[in-house]
Enzyme design. Structure first.
Site, short mmCIF file in Angstrom:
data_model
loop_
_atom_site.label_atom_id
_atom_site.label_comp_id
_atom_site.label_asym_id
_atom_site.label_seq_id
_atom_site.Cartn_x
_atom_site.Cartn_y
_atom_site.Cartn_z
N THR A 45 0.85 -1.19 0.00
CA THR A 45 0.00 0.00 0.00
C THR A 45 0.89 1.25 0.00
O THR A 45 2.07 1.17 0.35
CB THR A 45 -0.97 -0.01 1.19
OG1 THR A 45 -0.21 -0.11 2.39
CG2 THR A 45 -1.95 -1.18 1.09
N THR A 47 1.59 4.40 1.62
CA THR A 47 2.44 4.88 2.72
C THR A 47 3.34 3.77 3.25
O THR A 47 4.51 4.00 3.56
CB THR A 47 1.59 5.48 3.85
OG1 THR A 47 0.82 6.57 3.31
CG2 THR A 47 2.44 5.98 5.00
N CYS A 48 2.79 2.58 3.32
CA CYS A 48 3.56 1.44 3.84
C CYS A 48 4.77 1.14 2.97
O CYS A 48 5.86 0.87 3.47
CB CYS A 48 2.66 0.22 3.94
SG CYS A 48 1.16 0.51 4.89
N SER A 49 4.59 1.21 1.65
CA SER A 49 5.67 0.88 0.71
C SER A 49 6.62 2.04 0.44
O SER A 49 7.80 1.82 0.18
CB SER A 49 5.08 0.41 -0.63
OG SER A 49 4.47 -0.84 -0.47
#
Length: 157
Positions: A45, A47-49
């Site tokens: 996703t 922000t996560c990546s």
């Protein structure tokens, strides 16, 4: 919801490595270690990546220099997704944890329901665990990314 001083529950987590996967009780996985555990709403996703996992990848050596034995990234995704995401992010220094059915996330009370976005997910957080006991806990407000990022956790160590 889990709080400072609580013991990690015995819920299962799947440890993802280059060689495969193994499901262990979380209490066993974190026993006898100082651990930085951070959780993301979903692998791959935005922000996560782009920020959350990469921050820990870049600062892994600095975090471990503070006496941390294990840095782990958790998501309510399956082990195959977590392995692929870790490989894509060059996260060799990070233990990728799959909480496929969300048992651990529910046991600590940090689940959220995202409906059509992906169903049951984890809230974004970071915690420092020492021998299975939560010593520091940083839970993000919805749609925020401040207290659980690698830079903030490193500064708090």
């Amino acid at each position: 919801m889990i709080e400072l001083g609580n013991t990690i529950p015995d819920a299962p987590l799947t440890v993802v490595t280059q060689g495969g996967q193994e499901t262990l009780p979380a209490a066993e996985l974190f026993a006898g270690k100082k651990v930085v555990l951070f959780a993301v709403p979903g692998a791959f996703t935005p922000t996560c990546s782009a920020h959350h996992l990469p921050g820990y990848v870049v600062l892994a050596d600095d975090i471990k220099a503070k006496g941390v034995d294990l840095i782990a990234c958790l998501s309510v995704n399956d082990a195959f997704v977590m392995r692929a995401w870790g490989e894509q992010q060059n996260a060799d220094a990070i233990t990728m944890l799959a909480d496929g059915g969300g048992a651990f996330t529910k046991a600590i009370g940090l689940e959220m329901e995202t409906g059509d976005f992906g169903g049951l997910r984890s809230q974004r957080y970071a915690m420092v665990i020492e021998d299975g006991v939560i010593k520091q806990l940083y839970i993000e407000a919805p749609k925020q990314f401040e207290v659980s990022k690698a830079e903030a956790v490193l500064a708090a160590l």
